[in-house]
Scaffold this motif. Structure first.
Motif, PDB file in Angstrom:
ATOM      1  N   ASP A 157      27.440  21.461  84.594  1.00 35.05           N
ATOM      2  CA  ASP A 157      26.559  20.771  83.587  1.00 35.05           C
ATOM      3  C   ASP A 157      25.502  19.711  84.633  1.00 35.05           C
ATOM      4  OD1 ASP A 157      25.277  19.100  81.802  1.00 35.05           O
ATOM      5  OD2 ASP A 157      27.119  18.125  80.824  1.00 35.05           O
ATOM      6  N   GLU A 158      24.395  20.272  84.554  1.00 31.01           N
ATOM      7  CA  GLU A 158      23.424  19.789  85.486  1.00 31.01           C
ATOM      8  C   GLU A 158      24.011  19.042  86.861  1.00 31.01           C
ATOM      9  OE1 GLU A 158      20.479  17.437  84.019  1.00 31.01           O
ATOM     10  OE2 GLU A 158      21.048  18.162  81.826  1.00 31.01           O
ATOM     11  N   THR A 165      24.361  20.121  76.866  1.00 27.66           N
ATOM     12  CA  THR A 165      25.917  19.727  76.854  1.00 27.66           C
ATOM     13  C   THR A 165      26.995  19.817  75.759  1.00 27.66           C
ATOM     14  OG1 THR A 165      24.866  17.977  78.381  1.00 27.66           O
ATOM     15  CG2 THR A 165      27.121  17.464  77.634  1.00 27.66           C
ATOM     16  N   GLN A 192      28.694  16.543  85.607  1.00 26.24           N
ATOM     17  CA  GLN A 192      27.506  15.888  85.995  1.00 26.24           C
ATOM     18  C   GLN A 192      27.958  14.778  86.826  1.00 26.24           C
ATOM     19  OE1 GLN A 192      24.810  15.052  82.896  1.00 26.24           O
ATOM     20  NE2 GLN A 192      23.060  14.432  84.147  1.00 26.24           N
TER      21      GLN A 192
HETATM   22 MG   LIG Z   1      23.466  16.521  79.129  1.00 24.30          MG
END
Ligand SMILES: [Mg+2]
Ligand SMILES: Nc1ncnc2c1ncn2[C@@H]1O[C@H](COP(=O)(O)OP(=O)(O)O)[C@@H](O)[C@H]1O
Lengths: 589, 380
Positions: free
Chosen positions: B177-178, B53, B98
């Motif tokens: 991000d994820e 991240t 996320q």
């Molecule tokens: Mg992360």
């Protein structure tokens, strides 16, 4: 490309290579573009908050009876040499402590019954609170004077019952003052205690019940100890407010010859000529006292957070079944309603429809009149006062909320240079209303343009006084906004101003509206500052009531009070509804 | 800045929140470099807390790197040496967070239109905005949802809104991000294919962050495996799976058996060599990369490459054999999973479901030499 080569660990070099200057850099931007707005807001806050403190300290160190501008401790030495100070301080503490105890006991018990039991009449308790929050304190004092006065129904009944000529209560005494002040704070205690009890996790109590404890054991051994830190914090908070109390000490204490710190400051200021040095020295002492209390309050309320037992979503406290005692709970709510709302309000209503002050009686029913109402509604004097009040309260609430929204955003999001903001905005907590009033008079007297006696002076004073309240709403409000919501707006192309306008402000607005209403309500009934700062054309409703009462126009005060109470109760209901909807800001009053 | 060469060039980009010390690795990312041709699907893969991240936020402009430089096409986003910095709102990057970061006070349309409305120096009229939003929503499969309140959507739909918002103004770079970690397993599979399809369709350079090696293998053109802030290996999914650079990468890209050993002499790249395990046996292994003499290594054998046989069964040529005892066995439907106790440690083997070894049986554990990789083991 060769990955191992690139990934060569920089164990020794990294620390040395890192330029320290960039450590605090922040995606919000760099250079003057972000620093300038923060600096501007800091300057505004400093200009609002610091002068009153500086000026108070300065005048307290000036001897006005001797020529020259040397700083002296004369005011303090003469203050400490006067035994009156110790009497007043003792009276203040005694009065504040007993009133706090009274309001805490009633408020907490009623709150527990409403939040955690299945007693009837719960809505009545909420109604009591809403209307009380909308009623100016001076009106309550007035009602209790009527009810408990020499000729009032309570003492009259007592004399009739016992056949003596003695009175049951003397309202112009410390016990009488405690009674009135205690009742005055019950609604707020109720509101804050409700928030505490609402947060308690019923699982812990049910675990106690499962282990064989009955309701009273459970309350005594589990519920109360869990709520203790929160209640202690609340007690300190109310105690501070009672030390600062102005209405009751001046309206009941002074006629009864009982001196308190706040009424001493007021008397020194209203003497002719006003004794600035003396009252400033008094004020500085009050600031110190309040600061010490606030320090302890801060420690207690921090530890109270650890006891909060909310456990995420789907959390719903289940009420206790009081069984046969359900009706006892109901009776307590009813009693609270009678004492805190029905009795004083009906006294005011009675006075508003009788042409002159007279006790409750059947005979008097025959010549009720709405004369007071027509008088209040047609007299341009009252209309002006009402207009003044609305202007002052609206302006103060709007400015305070706007300022604190920006300040909360800057400080919660750690904008570069925002470290001082939080301290500056909460600094005015240490200033009791009457003390701020004294300071503002001196500031107004020194400004070249004619600030003294105008509405704007009162507005400025109210903004200073209520900024910390605004912050109590705005800060948790900003914290609730997930930071990725702002980051997404930044990535999407918005600048900081755009992020605030399009994302932060709309998401913050429920909290801000509740804050605005709360400040509006407080400002529109505030007496201690307004009474010192009001010129003949800048009186507010609370000041007008005070004046008319001292002039003997009780009927009109009552009629005015009834109208005002109805209006303000609507606002209070709106505010409570808003804070209730916004679960996280509950109990942030 | 459209149309031209939009290569993302990351040079020695590093950000440390706190330095490495004896026990804990540094927080953040050690200097990392890569260069992505337009249209590349690039994945940062690593365990939680390794600095993925941080890297992504540095590219986005949400964090300022301590060092290095960052360039997209002709535009220098950041350069520590020249102090150049383009603020994040001028980078024209799309990002999916996320948490999705859907603004709850706006409708789906308003969420997606936001980047078009706030763009500096570009004035678009209502019709143009409506058209672009419509295209974006159609691309992500949300046509017809424009007037919905964003809070009424399911997790998967919110994810699509976030994606539409990220691509609506045709950014030069897409950061994710994820994005799938908040979805349930079935939806995650579906979105994985969808995302990959979308990325190919738009042809946008994408930096994707995940801790899931299956996601990384299936979707990426290039994977960077990161461990504790350090880039361990970068390459195509096949390269990383088949030729892991070290024991960490091998074990992170799906379960493997690691048998500790040590090199006696220096080994050349792609050499086949016999090494002595710490347990004493000699095994023949392949070294995908050169290893100096006296280095601690791990022999990596995937459970599916291990075969079990009764002791005494003849050994095929070029295979290694170890003798052990069946510790535990488990029936997984499509296979049997055995854990075999060796003189030192244990080894896991996946066998066809009809394999019938009983617990406590002595067995011959065998694997082909070219399925056994000799890898540097830094952990030791
Ligand atoms: Mg992360
Ligand atoms: N703002 C921050 N301040 C301090 N440390 C941070 C910050 N952000 C991340 N870290 C630390 O840096 C390391 C890498 O974090 P991150 O990049 O979020 O990991 P992940 O690979 O899971 O995304 C972690 O140890 C984390 O605790």
């Amino acid at each position: 490309m060769s990955a191992t080569q690139l990934a060569a660990p920089a164990e020794t070099g990294a620390e040395a290579r890192r330029p320290a200057r960039r450590k605090a850099a922040n995606w919000r931007g760099r250079g003057w573009r972000v620093r300038l707005p923060v600096f501007a807001v800091t300057t505004i806050l400093a200009l609002l908050v610091l002068p009153p403190l500086v000026i108070l300290v300065r005048t307290s160190l000036t001897d006005y009876s001797a020529p020259g501008d040397d700083l002296t401790l004369y005011n303090f030495t003469s203050l400490f040499a006067d035994p009156l100070l110790y009497v007043s301080a003792f009276n203040s503490v005694l009065f504040a402590a007993l009133s706090t105890l009274l309001s805490l006991i009633i408020g907490a018990v009623v709150a527990w019954i409403v939040e955690r039991s299945n007693a009837p009449f719960k809505r009545l308790a909420v109604l009591t609170t809403v209307i009380s929050l909308g009623t100016p304190a001076i009106l309550y004092v007035y009602a209790w004077v009527f009810l408990l006065g020499r000729a009032g129904p309570v003492n009259a009944t007592w004399r009739w019952l016992t056949g003596t000529r003695d009175n049951l209560v003397d309202i112009y005494s410390i016990p009488g003052m405690v009674l009135v002040e205690g009742f005055l704070w019950v609604p707020l205690v109720f509101l804050l205690c409700s928030a505490t009890f609402k947060r308690q996790n019923a699982d812990l109590e049910e675990a106690a019940r499962m282990s064989g404890a009955n309701v009273f054991d459970t309350v005594l051994r589990v519920s109360l100890p869990m709520a203790k830190p929160a209640l202690l914090g609340l007690a300190l908070f109310i105690f501070i407010r009672n030390i600062e109390a102005f209405d009751v000490p001046v309206l009941l204490g002074t006629p009864g010859g009982i001196k308190l710190l706040t009424s001493d400051v007021y008397l020194a200021m209203t003497r002719v000529p006003p004794d600035l040095g003396h009252s400033s020295a008094f004020a500085v002492i009050m600031i110190l006292l309040v600061s010490v209390l606030l320090y302890f309050y801060g420690r207690v309320s921090r530890s109270a957070d650890r006891y909060a037992s909310v456990t995420g979503k789907g959390f719903r406290p289940r009420p206790f079944d009081l069984g046969r005692y359900r009706w006892v709970g109901g009776a307590i709510i009813l009693l609270n309603f009678l004492l805190v709302l029905a009795a004083p309000l009906s006294a005011i209503l009675w006075n508003s429809v009788t042409p002159f002050v007279r006790p409750f009686s059947i005979a008097a029913l025959s010549n009720l009149s709405v004369g007071n109402y027509t008088q209040v509604l047609t007299d341009p004097y009252y209309l002006d006062m009402a207009l003044n009040t609305v202007i002052v309260a609206t302006a103060a609430a709007t400015v305070a909320v706007a300022l604190t929204a920006v300040v909360a955003w800057f400080s919660v999001r750690n904008f570069p240079g925002s470290q001082a903001l939080e301290h500056l905005v909460s600094l005015p907590i240490v200033l009791p209303g009457i003390v701020l009033g004294v300071a503002m008079i001196q500031i107004a007297l020194r400004t070249p343009f004619g600030l003294y006696g105008t509405l704007w002076l009162i507005v400025i004073a109210f903004v200073i006084r209520y900024m910390p309240y605004g912050m109590r709403y705005a800060q948790p409000g900003v914290m609730q906004i997930h930071r990725e919501l702002e980051e997404a707006a930044g990535i999407a192309g918005a600048g900081q101003a755009g992020i605030f306008r399009r994302v932060v402000f709309p998401l913050l607005s429920p909290a801000l509206l509740a804050a605005w209403l709360f400040i509006f309500l407080l400002a529109s009934k505030e007496l201690s500052i307004a009474i010192l700062l009001a010129g003949s054309n800048s009186k507010t409703i609370a000041v007008a009531m005070f004046d008319q009462w001292t002039n003997g126009q009780a009927g009109e005060v009552a009629a005015l009070g009834m109208i005002w109470t109805v209006l303000m109760s609507c606002l209070a209901a709106l505010m409570i509804w808003l804070t209730g909807k916004d679960k996280k800001s509950e109990g942030t009053l | 800045m459209h149309g031209k060469d939009m290569t993302l060039e990351v040079r020695n980009l590093g950000k440390l929140y706190w330095p490495k010390n004896g026990k804990t690795p540094g927080g953040g990312i050690q200097p990392i470099s890569f260069s992505l041709k337009p249209g590349t699907f690039f994945t940062l893969l690593g365990p939680s807390g390794c600095g993925k991240t941080t890297t992504l936020r540095c590219i986005a402009g949400l964090e300022q790197p301590d060092e290095g430089s960052l360039r997209l096409g002709e535009t220098v986003f950041f350069d520590a040496d020249t102090d150049a910095l383009v603020p994040l709102n001028r980078r024209n990057i799309g990002m999916v967070f996320q948490s999705y970061a859907i603004w709850p006070h706006m409708t789906v349309f308003e969420n997606v239109a936001f980047p078009l409305r706030v763009e500096k120096g570009v004035k678009r009229d209502k019709a143009q905005i409506a058209r672009m939003v419509d295209v974006a929503l159609t691309t992500v499969g949300l046509a017809g949802y424009a007037s919905r309140s964003a809070t009424q959507l399911s997790g998967g739909q919110q994810q699509r809104v976030a994606l539409a918002r990220a691509i609506v103004r045709q950014p030069g770079l897409l950061l994710l991000d994820e994005p799938l970690s908040n979805l349930d397993a079935r939806l995650r599979d579906e979105m994985r294919n969808e995302l990959k399809r979308l990325q190919k369709q738009i042809g946008i350079t994408t930096v994707y962050v995940t801790h899931d090696q299956h996601e990384a293998l299936e979707m990426s053109d290039v994977i960077a495996v990161i461990n504790a802030g350090v880039l361990e290996q970068m390459g195509s999914p096949r390269e990383i799976y088949d030729r892991p650079r070290n024991a960490f990468v091998a074990s992170f890209m799906g379960g493997t058996n690691l048998l500790p050993a040590r090199t006696e002499a220096a080994v050349a790249e792609d050499a086949r060599q016999t090494v002595r395990l710490e347990a004493g046996q000699d095994v023949s292994v392949v070294f995908p990369y050169a290893v100096p003499a006296g280095r601690k290594i791990a022999v990596s054998v995937r459970p599916e490459a291990v075969q079990l046989a009764p002791v005494g069964t003849p050994l095929p040529a070029g295979w290694n054999e170890l003798i052990g005892k069946v510790g535990t066995s488990g029936f997984l439907g499509n296979m049997m999973r055995y854990s075999i106790d060796l003189p030192t440690g244990r080894i896991e083997a996946h066998q066809p479901p009809d394999a019938g070894f009983a617990e406590g049986d002595a067995v011959s554990v065998r694997f082909a030499a070219d399925k056994a990789l000799g890898l540097i083991d830094q952990a030791a």
